[in-house]
Write a protein that holds these residues in place. Structure first.
Motif, mmCIF file in Angstrom:
data_model
loop_
_atom_site.group_PDB
_atom_site.id
_atom_site.type_symbol
_atom_site.label_atom_id
_atom_site.label_comp_id
_atom_site.label_asym_id
_atom_site.label_seq_id
_atom_site.Cartn_x
_atom_site.Cartn_y
_atom_site.Cartn_z
ATOM 1 N N LEU A 67 7.919 84.630 -0.086
ATOM 2 C CA LEU A 67 7.412 84.930 -1.524
ATOM 3 C C LEU A 67 8.061 85.959 -2.291
ATOM 4 O O LEU A 67 8.020 86.032 -3.467
ATOM 5 C CB LEU A 67 5.682 85.496 -1.044
ATOM 6 N N THR A 68 8.435 86.947 -1.747
ATOM 7 C CA THR A 68 9.446 88.165 -2.493
ATOM 8 C C THR A 68 10.516 87.351 -3.096
ATOM 9 O O THR A 68 10.715 87.455 -4.502
ATOM 10 C CB THR A 68 9.756 89.071 -1.523
ATOM 11 N N ILE A 69 11.377 86.506 -2.269
ATOM 12 C CA ILE A 69 12.430 85.773 -2.782
ATOM 13 C C ILE A 69 12.080 84.943 -3.943
ATOM 14 O O ILE A 69 12.819 84.617 -5.007
ATOM 15 C CB ILE A 69 13.377 85.192 -1.679
ATOM 16 N N GLY A 70 10.996 83.991 -3.685
ATOM 17 C CA GLY A 70 10.444 83.251 -4.480
ATOM 18 C C GLY A 70 9.922 83.798 -5.890
ATOM 19 O O GLY A 70 10.194 83.146 -6.862
ATOM 20 N N SER A 71 9.453 85.114 -5.870
ATOM 21 C CA SER A 71 8.988 85.696 -6.946
ATOM 22 C C SER A 71 10.318 86.032 -7.995
ATOM 23 O O SER A 71 10.023 86.015 -9.275
ATOM 24 C CB SER A 71 8.213 87.006 -6.666
ATOM 25 N N LEU A 72 11.231 86.486 -7.269
ATOM 26 C CA LEU A 72 12.504 87.041 -7.938
ATOM 27 C C LEU A 72 13.055 85.678 -8.462
ATOM 28 O O LEU A 72 13.717 85.818 -9.752
ATOM 29 C CB LEU A 72 13.188 87.814 -7.279
ATOM 30 N N ALA A 73 12.899 84.679 -7.731
ATOM 31 C CA ALA A 73 13.623 83.175 -8.277
ATOM 32 C C ALA A 73 12.747 82.585 -9.270
ATOM 33 O O ALA A 73 13.529 82.195 -10.588
ATOM 34 C CB ALA A 73 13.746 82.239 -7.116
ATOM 35 N N LEU A 74 11.578 82.986 -9.475
ATOM 36 C CA LEU A 74 10.499 82.430 -10.420
ATOM 37 C C LEU A 74 11.063 83.322 -11.850
ATOM 38 O O LEU A 74 11.306 82.723 -12.916
ATOM 39 C CB LEU A 74 9.197 82.614 -10.155
ATOM 40 N N GLY A 75 11.224 84.740 -11.833
ATOM 41 C CA GLY A 75 11.363 85.500 -12.897
ATOM 42 C C GLY A 75 13.046 85.130 -13.433
ATOM 43 O O GLY A 75 13.157 84.912 -14.655
ATOM 44 N N ALA A 76 14.082 84.707 -12.682
ATOM 45 C CA ALA A 76 15.063 84.388 -12.984
ATOM 46 C C ALA A 76 15.332 82.886 -13.653
ATOM 47 O O ALA A 76 15.942 82.915 -14.891
ATOM 48 C CB ALA A 76 16.360 84.402 -11.663
ATOM 49 N N PHE A 77 14.511 82.051 -13.097
ATOM 50 C CA PHE A 77 14.427 80.921 -14.073
ATOM 51 C C PHE A 77 13.878 80.803 -15.045
ATOM 52 O O PHE A 77 14.069 80.092 -15.973
ATOM 53 C CB PHE A 77 13.905 79.837 -12.763
ATOM 54 N N ALA A 78 12.969 81.786 -15.010
ATOM 55 C CA ALA A 78 11.995 81.901 -16.620
ATOM 56 C C ALA A 78 12.902 82.854 -17.549
ATOM 57 O O ALA A 78 12.368 83.007 -18.516
ATOM 58 C CB ALA A 78 10.810 82.634 -16.244
ATOM 59 N N GLY A 79 14.089 83.374 -17.212
ATOM 60 C CA GLY A 79 14.686 84.095 -17.964
ATOM 61 C C GLY A 79 14.344 85.506 -18.117
ATOM 62 O O GLY A 79 14.783 86.056 -19.050
ATOM 63 N N ALA A 80 13.721 86.211 -17.415
ATOM 64 C CA ALA A 80 13.162 87.542 -17.504
ATOM 65 C C ALA A 80 14.146 88.269 -16.939
ATOM 66 O O ALA A 80 15.004 88.160 -15.805
ATOM 67 C CB ALA A 80 11.854 87.587 -16.625
ATOM 68 N N PRO A 81 14.354 89.504 -17.392
ATOM 69 C CA PRO A 81 15.267 90.613 -17.041
ATOM 70 C C PRO A 81 15.047 90.963 -15.556
ATOM 71 O O PRO A 81 13.628 91.023 -15.295
ATOM 72 C CB PRO A 81 15.115 91.768 -17.889
ATOM 73 N N LEU A 82 15.907 91.132 -14.746
ATOM 74 C CA LEU A 82 15.622 91.433 -13.211
ATOM 75 C C LEU A 82 14.878 92.482 -13.069
ATOM 76 O O LEU A 82 14.069 92.539 -12.098
ATOM 77 C CB LEU A 82 16.782 91.426 -12.386
ATOM 78 N N ASP A 83 14.888 93.471 -13.831
ATOM 79 C CA ASP A 83 14.180 94.898 -13.593
ATOM 80 C C ASP A 83 12.621 94.727 -13.912
ATOM 81 O O ASP A 83 12.006 95.028 -13.478
ATOM 82 C CB ASP A 83 14.727 96.071 -14.263
ATOM 83 N N LYS A 84 12.417 93.850 -15.041
ATOM 84 C CA LYS A 84 11.061 93.545 -15.349
ATOM 85 C C LYS A 84 10.554 92.759 -14.234
ATOM 86 O O LYS A 84 9.390 92.796 -13.947
ATOM 87 C CB LYS A 84 11.060 93.086 -16.764
ATOM 88 N N ALA A 85 11.205 91.629 -13.624
ATOM 89 C CA ALA A 85 10.594 90.943 -12.647
ATOM 90 C C ALA A 85 10.331 91.501 -11.620
ATOM 91 O O ALA A 85 9.261 91.286 -10.792
ATOM 92 C CB ALA A 85 11.765 89.522 -12.379
ATOM 93 N N ILE A 86 11.094 92.664 -11.167
ATOM 94 C CA ILE A 86 10.867 93.469 -9.925
ATOM 95 C C ILE A 86 9.646 94.174 -10.331
ATOM 96 O O ILE A 86 8.850 94.423 -9.320
ATOM 97 C CB ILE A 86 11.911 94.478 -9.703
ATOM 98 N N ALA A 87 9.564 94.918 -11.288
ATOM 99 C CA ALA A 87 8.524 95.668 -11.816
ATOM 100 C C ALA A 87 7.147 94.940 -11.785
ATOM 101 O O ALA A 87 6.112 95.262 -11.332
ATOM 102 C CB ALA A 87 8.701 95.915 -13.184
ATOM 103 N N SER A 88 7.333 93.571 -12.414
ATOM 104 C CA SER A 88 6.008 92.682 -12.187
ATOM 105 C C SER A 88 5.698 92.464 -10.686
ATOM 106 O O SER A 88 4.523 92.636 -10.233
ATOM 107 C CB SER A 88 6.226 91.454 -12.609
ATOM 108 N N PHE A 89 6.614 92.243 -9.683
ATOM 109 C CA PHE A 89 6.287 91.864 -8.343
ATOM 110 C C PHE A 89 5.774 93.064 -7.814
ATOM 111 O O PHE A 89 4.697 92.985 -6.891
ATOM 112 C CB PHE A 89 7.602 91.279 -7.712
ATOM 113 N N THR A 90 6.249 94.247 -7.772
ATOM 114 C CA THR A 90 5.683 95.266 -7.333
ATOM 115 C C THR A 90 4.378 95.814 -7.756
ATOM 116 O O THR A 90 3.514 96.343 -7.008
ATOM 117 C CB THR A 90 6.758 96.798 -7.310
#
Length: 475
Positions: A51-74
């Motif tokens: 789920l952790t890796i899948g969340s980051l993958a989702l953000g990456a495919f959606a074109g979200a900055p990695l730091d914001k994707a991480i912030a959303s997940f945490t």
């Protein structure tokens, strides 16, 4: 959903962490879920990591900055654990107290003593439903399977005639009724009222468990007519208790049936009372309503049950203060993995919302003729079939359909939770740990397990989903 939460959801939709269009977001969702499914099924990775890796993958495919994707997940992980983590922990403590004190055995023995031959399947479904309220599914299986085996052996019943009702009672409680992790996560995700969801969950559970349990067991016993496996009977030493519960046999006295039943039902009664008072009085400033809002909150209701259980279950069993302290510690240890999975699922849900996926589903579904409840059920079914995890299916589906609850009434929001829960139970097969648990305990082949357990799970999902849709037309 409250007006404040609707406004917050709208604010999230205005400023998503990515500017991707609907097509890219759709691809991102499919890619994220595909990553989770692949990691769980192909690489056998723990659901928390998947789920952790899948969340980051989702953000990456959606074109979200990695730091914001991480912030959303945490952020999602933290809020989910804060919302349901304590409740899961309290439920685990209550379940451990119930099992180790002999309280669960007392309920089983009392009901079985009053059941005759023809009523035995109904007695088993009643036992499983009551025991299943505070216990996780796996714990309930370990607790009840030895009882099922002994009853089938001594009463000369087909194993499926007794086993299916017990499994149905446990599964229905696990998927539809709080305070189990799946329903709690869905309630938190769509901001449903827990008391109303609990009341409607019990209402949906009754016809579902009757059809999938005692009624279906007639057919299951014909399709797979097997006796209780001797190897499992010998492992219990002729006792209807598991080796893990043998210490309870050494206790001087088990808790009384009435006290045990009151302890199990206490949190249910308190939460239902809160929901009823909120409907009848409907005045947040009223003193009576404010009192019930406190005592009927999930945290206080479960905490009260644990404290009462120490005196009604632990003390009669002769537990010392040190033994109770050790019991609490042992009860908390096994749920670490569950909390991590639930938390990571909350992070995945928040990444979906912050990426704009929730709003995308809301926008697209406006042009569909498919009802929101049916859509939620179908999404949960698809993820359940792919991952084999009811919890992952519930968490992911709840995150996707959460925006649909914005304009729903309190009762329909609760029904949305139940539709997700029903879909998450659909057709358990070889990628589900529960499938193998049932297969090994009952000594079945893969084909026999599919004919019985998998079909039973499908009946639960379809019947519960149908009852939910029916209720949506009535209330």
């Amino acid at each position: 959903m409250t007006r404040l939460s609707v406004e917050m959801l709208a604010a999230d939709a205005v400023e998503p962490i990515t500017s991707a269009g609907h097509a890219q977001l759709g691809i991102a969702v499919l890619a994220g879920i595909a990553v989770i499914v692949l990691l769980i099924t192909k690489f056998k990775l723990h659901a928390f990591l998947a789920l952790t890796i899948g969340s980051l993958a989702l953000g990456a495919f959606a074109g979200a900055p990695l730091d914001k994707a991480i912030a959303s997940f945490t952020t999602g992980l933290g809020s989910t654990v804060a919302g349901v983590g304590v409740l899961i922990a309290l439920g685990a403590i209550l379940g451990k107290l119930l099992a180790d004190s002999g309280g669960a055995d007392q309920i089983v023995d009392t009901i079985l003593a009053k059941a005759g031959g023809r009523s035995m399947p109904w007695a088993m479904v009643l036992i499983a439903s009551v025991i299943g309220l505070p216990l996780f599914f796996e714990v309930g299986v370990v607790l009840l399977i030895p009882v099922v085996l002994m009853v089938a052996k001594r009463g000369n019943f087909s194993l499926m005639r007794i086993g299916i009702p017990a499994l149905a009672g446990l599964s229905v409680m696990h998927g539809l009724v709080p305070p189990h992790p799946g329903p709690l996560v869905a309630i938190d995700a769509v901001d449903a009222d827990l008391g109303v969801t609990l009341a409607l969950g019990v209402l949906v559970a009754i016809p579902t468990v009757v059809i999938a349990g005692p009624l279906f067991s007639r057919f299951a016993a014909r399709w797979v007519d097997v006796p209780a496996p001797e190897r499992m009977l010998s492992s219990t030493g002729g006792s209807p208790q598991t080796p893990a519960q043998r210490p309870s046999e050494e206790l001087e006295k088990r808790p009384a049936f009435g006290a045990t039943l009151v302890t199990i039902l206490l949190p249910v009664v308190l939460m239902l009372a809160k929901a009823l008072v909120d409907i009848v009085i409907d005045d947040p400033e009223n003193t009576v309503q404010r009192v019930f809002d406190v005592v009927g909150s999930p945290l206080i209701a479960l905490l009260a049950a644990v404290i009462v259980g120490i005196f009604t279950l632990g003390r009669p069993a002769g537990f010392s203060k040190e033994r109770i302290s050790q019991l609490v510690e042992k009860g908390l240890a096994p749920i670490a993995g569950i909390l991590l999975i639930v938390g990571a699922g909350g992070g995945f849900k928040q990444t979906l919302i912050d990426s704009g996926v929730g709003q995308m589903v809301l926008d697209i579904s406006k042009d569909w003729s498919i009802p929101a409840l049916l859509l939620a059920w179908l999404i949960a079914v698809a993820i359940r079939l792919a991952t084999g995890s009811a919890t992952v299916a519930t968490i992911s589906a709840a995150g996707l359909v959460a925006p649909l609850a914005a304009d729903m009434s309190t009762t329909h929001t609760a029904l949305l939770v139940l539709a997700i829960g029903a879909g998450s139970l659909f057709f358990s097969h070889v990628n589900d740990a529960g499938f193998w648990l049932v297969k090994e305990y009952f000594g079945l082949s893969v084909g026999q397990t599919i004919k019985t357990w998998s079909v039973m799970e499908t009946i639960i999902s379809v019947v519960a989903g149908g009852v939910v849709l029916l209720l949506s037309l009535i209330i």
